[in-house]
Design an enzyme around this catalytic site. Structure first.
Site, PDB file in Angstrom:
ATOM      1  N   GLU A 303      21.575 -21.208 -41.174  1.00 50.87           N
ATOM      2  CA  GLU A 303      21.303 -22.600 -41.529  1.00 50.87           C
ATOM      3  C   GLU A 303      22.443 -23.186 -42.347  1.00 50.87           C
ATOM      4  OE1 GLU A 303      20.230 -25.909 -41.381  1.00 50.87           O
ATOM      5  OE2 GLU A 303      18.359 -24.862 -40.950  1.00 50.87           O
ATOM      6  N   ASP A 307      25.041 -26.199 -41.119  1.00 53.19           N
ATOM      7  CA  ASP A 307      25.099 -27.486 -41.827  1.00 53.19           C
ATOM      8  C   ASP A 307      26.500 -27.782 -42.337  1.00 53.19           C
ATOM      9  OD1 ASP A 307      22.414 -27.518 -41.357  1.00 53.19           O
ATOM     10  OD2 ASP A 307      21.796 -27.212 -43.422  1.00 53.19           O
ATOM     11  N   SER A 523      17.892 -29.237 -37.486  1.00 57.32           N
ATOM     12  CA  SER A 523      18.834 -28.776 -38.501  1.00 57.32           C
ATOM     13  C   SER A 523      20.266 -29.118 -38.118  1.00 57.32           C
ATOM     14  CB  SER A 523      18.745 -27.249 -38.656  1.00 57.32           C
ATOM     15  OG  SER A 523      17.771 -26.896 -39.585  1.00 57.32           O
TER      16      SER A 523
END
Length: 606
Positions: A303, A307, A523
Site C-alpha cells: 500500500e 501510494d 488505493s
C-alpha cells in the site's frame, strides 16, 4: 442511571451554571451519553486487564462551526468573490474553539479523578483533550464496562463498550469520547479481489509490443497500458505529457497507517523503471505519534509503495511527504496486556491540524465502513477535514473497494447487514469517503476507460451526511433517471453521494521488496488523482494564484468540464449489480477521470 448518595443528590445539576450550593460535577447524576446496538460480526470474548491502557479522546463542542463552514464554502466556490482567500491556521482554530464554560466544566470533572493539567494533551484550538488511562479508571469515569470483542470473520480484537455515561451537566459540554463505541476496522483500500501479483514474463514480453490505442477523450495511449499501468500511461491517458512542474511553494502528501512502510530503495527502482529523471530524489518522512518507516525490503508495504511511487512519480519534483502514523487498533489480548487500541486515523488528523504548513494535496487510501463509525465521531472527523479545506488543502480519499457493500466480506457471500441491531439488508457506504468535505475517488480500468466492476469501485449514498447543495442538481438528475423502485430501501436517497471523481485503479506496476507487482484498488486511484491535483496547484501557483483547496464546489460547478465522462460499468455488491456508470455524474465514477489539459485551462480561468 445512577445517582450520588446523600442529601447533595437532591440539588439540581444545572447545565453550565455555578452558584452557592450547586452540586460539583463529580456528584451529579450520570446519564447515558451514547449507546449502540451490539455490533454485527463481533462477539464478546473476555475481560480486558484492569491495567490495559486506553487513550481517551474527549471532544468539546465547536459552537462556531457553522461560521467556519460558511467561510469554507465562500473561499471554495469559484463564483464567490472570496474564492481562494483561504484562512490561516490561527483563524481556523479561533472558529472551532470551545466555549470557556465547556473548558471549565470538563477540567473540573477531570480534576475530580485526580488528573492535573500536565496529564492532559490539548489540541491547539483546545477542542480535543487526550489522556491515557487504565481501563479500570475509564470505566469509573464513564460509568461503563469495557470488554474485549472479537471480530468473527477476521479474528481481530478490540477493547470497547456499547454504552457510556457522563454526568448530566456535562452532556452539553462534551460531544463524544472515544474509544468507546467505535467498532471500525480501519483498512487500506487495496482491493482483495485484484490483489498484488508478481508480473509474469509473458506480460513483460507482451508489453514490448508496438502500437497505440485511442482513449475516449481522443488521446493516443500506448497499447501496453491495457495490461500494465505506469506513470507514462497515466500521463498519456490524462493529457499531461510534457508538463514540467516547478515545485516552488507546492507540496503533496501521502498518509500511511497500520505499519505500512514506504521503501526508499523500491522508490529508486520504480524511478529507474518509470521516471528516470527523478532518480536519486526522495521524499520527506514525518513520524506521527512515533510512527516508523522501517527500510528492510522484507517490510516494504504494498500500500505505502503504491501510494508514494505513483503520487510522487506523477508530481515530481513537487515537494513530497509521507506521514507514517503509529497505531494498529486490533490487538491480541494477553495477560496484563497494555496495548493501545485507538483508531490511528484521528491521531494523524490531530497532528495535521496542528501543522503550520500541511501539504496542499493529501491522499489517503484507508477507510472504514460508515456504519461502524459512530455518527458523533464521523461528524467530528468530517469537521476536521473542513478545517483543512478552509486552509487551502485538497483532501483525496479512496472511495472503497466493496462496490455498494462491505469490502471486508467475501464478494460471493456478501450479506450487507445493518449494524443497528435490526440486521436488515442495505448498502454500506464508506467513511471518510462519505464526508462532504473530502473528494472521493472511484476506480476505472482499461482503455477506453470503464468503471471497475465486480465488487470494486466503491460508491453510493451516506446514511450520516445529507446531500450538500453543490450536489443537488446532478444527483437529483441521476436518481430521477433510475427506474422506479430500483434498490428501494437499500440506500438513503437524501444522503451525500460519492465518489466525486475517478482515476485508473487496476494493474498498477509497483515495486515491493525489489520485485515488480501488479496492484489494484481505489488505493491506486486516490494517489493518482492527487498527483494531478498537485500539478494543477503548480499551474495556479506559477500564475500567482492560491492553491485549489476544497475541490468539490469547483468540480460540481465548473471542473466537471475537464473530466472524462465514464459511461460503462457498475459497482456490484450486496447481491446486486450496484449502480451503473452513466452519462454525467454517477455513484460509481463520479464525474469521471482527469483531462489535465482541460483542467489546466479551467483552473487558470478562476
Amino acid at each position: 442511571m445512577r445517582f450520588s448518595v446523600g442529601i447533595v443528590s437532591f440539588i439540581p445539576c444545572l447545565f453550565g451554571l455555578t452558584f452557592v450550593g450547586a452540586v460539583p460535577t463529580k456528584d451529579c447524576a450520570y446519564a447515558v451519553k451514547e449507546s449502540i446496538a451490539e455490533p454485527h460480526g463481533w462477539t464478546k470474548d473476555s475481560q480486558p486487564s484492569p491495567n490495559h491502557k486506553i487513550e481517551l479522546k474527549i471532544a468539546l463542542p465547536q459552537p462556531n462551526f457553522a461560521e467556519l463552514e460558511r467561510h469554507l464554502y465562500e473561499v471554495s466556490n469559484p463564483d464567490h468573490e472570496r474564492y481562494g482567500e483561504h484562512l490561516s491556521k490561527e483563524e481556523v482554530e479561533e472558529l472551532v474553539a470551545p466555549h470557556p464554560e465547556s473548558l471549565n466544566m470538563v477540567n473540573e470533572w477531570l480534576s475530580s479523578f485526580g488528573f492535573k493539567d500536565e496529564d492532559l494533551a490539548r489540541s491547539p484550538a483546545k477542542d480535543w483533550i487526550t489522556l491515557k488511562v487504565p481501563v479500570s479508571i475509564a470505566e469509573k469515569m464513564l460509568d461503563t464496562k469495557y470488554h474485549v470483542w472479537k471480530h468473527v470473520e477476521s479474528g481481530d480484537y478490540l477493547v470497547r463498550t456499547t454504552s457510556y455515561s457522563l454526568p448530566t451537566n456535562l452532556h452539553a459540554h462534551i460531544d463524544l469520547i472515544q474509544p468507546t463505541t467505535m467498532f471500525g476496522r480501519f483498512k487500506s483500500e487495496k482491493s482483495s479481489i485484484f490483489s498484488a501479483v508478481p508480473i509474469p514474463d509473458s506480460l513483460v514480453q507482451a508489453n514490448n509490443a508496438i502500437g497505440t490505442i485511442e482513449a475516449a477523450s481522443g488521446v493516443s495511449v500506448d497499447a501496453s497500458c491495457n495490461q500494465t499501468i505506469t506513470i507514462t500511461c497515466l500521463q498519456e491517458l490524462y493529457n499531461a505529457v510534457g508538463f514540467k512542474p516547478s515545485a516552488k511553494g507546492n507540496s503533496i502528501g501521502i498518509t500511511g497507517y497500520l505499519e505500512e512502510f514506504a521503501n526508499f530503495q523500491d522508490l529508486q527502482t520504480f524511478y529507474a523503471d518509470q521516471r528516470p529523471d527523478a532518480l536519486n530524489s526522495t521524499f520527506n518522512v514525518i513520524s506521527v505519534a512515533g510512527g516508523l518507516n522501517n527500510q528492510s525490503l522484507d517490510e516494504a508495504g504494498g500500500e505505502a509503495n503504491l501510494d508514494t511511487q505513483f503520487a510522487f512519480g506523477l508530481s515530481h519534483p513537487i515537494s513530497p511527504t509521507f506521514f507514517t502514523t503509529a497505531g494498529r487498533p486490533p490487538f491480541i489480548p494477553e495477560e496484563g496486556g497494555s496495548e493501545d487500541t485507538n483508531e490511528p486515523y484521528t491521531v494523524w488528523l490531530d497532528f495535521i491540524l496542528s501543522h503550520p504548513n500541511p501539504p496542499l494535496a493529501i491522499s489517503t487510501s484507508y477507510g472504514d465502513d460508515e456504519q461502524t463509525v459512530p455518527f458523533s465521531f464521523a461528524q467530528r472527523a468530517c469537521a476536521g477535514f473542513a478545517q483543512l479545506g478552509a486552509r487551502g488543502v485538497s483532501l483525496l480519499f479512496s472511495s472503497g473497494d466493496g462496490g455498494v457493500g462491505d469490502g471486508d466480506s467475501n464478494p460471493a457471500t456478501q450479506t450487507c447487514i445493518s449494524n443497528d441491531g435490526k440486521n436488515t439488508t442495505k448498502f454500506l457506504p464508506a467513511f471518510p469517503a462519505s464526508c462532504p468535505f473530502v473528494t472521493a475517488v472511484g476506480a476505472t480500468t482499461h482503455i477506453p476507460e470503464v468503471a471497475v466492476s465486480r465488487f470494486f469501485s466503491g460508491g453510493g449514498f451516506s446514511n450520516y451526511f445529507t446531500r450538500p447543495a453543490f450536489q443537488d442538481k446532478v444527483v437529483s438528475a441521476y436518481l430521477k433517471a433510475l427506474p422506479k423502485g430500483t434498490f428501494a430501501g437499500l440506500f438513503n436517497l437524501n444522503g451525500r453521494a460519492y465518489p466525486d471523481v475517478a482515476a485508473q485503479g487496476d494493474l498498477f506496476k509497483v515495486f515491493v521488496g525489489g520485485e515488480a507487482f501488479l496492484i489494484g484498488g481505489t488505493s491506486a486511484s486516490s494517489p493518482t488523482f492527487a498527483g494531478f491535483v498537485a500539478l494543477l496547484n503548480d499551474v495556479r501557483l506559477k500564475a500567482g494564484r492560491p492553491s485549489l483547496g476544497f475541490l468539490n464546489p469547483f468540480i460540481y460547478s465548473k471542473g466537471f468540464a475537464g473530466l472524462n465522462d465514464i459511461t460503462v460499468g457498475h459497482n456490484s455488491g450486496c447481491g446486486t449489480l450496484g449502480f451503473n456508470a452513466t452519462k454525467g455524474w454517477d455513484p460509481v465514477t463520479g464525474f469521471g477521470t482527469p483531462n489535465f489539459g482541460k483542467l489546466r485551462e479551467l483552473v487558470l480561468s478562476l
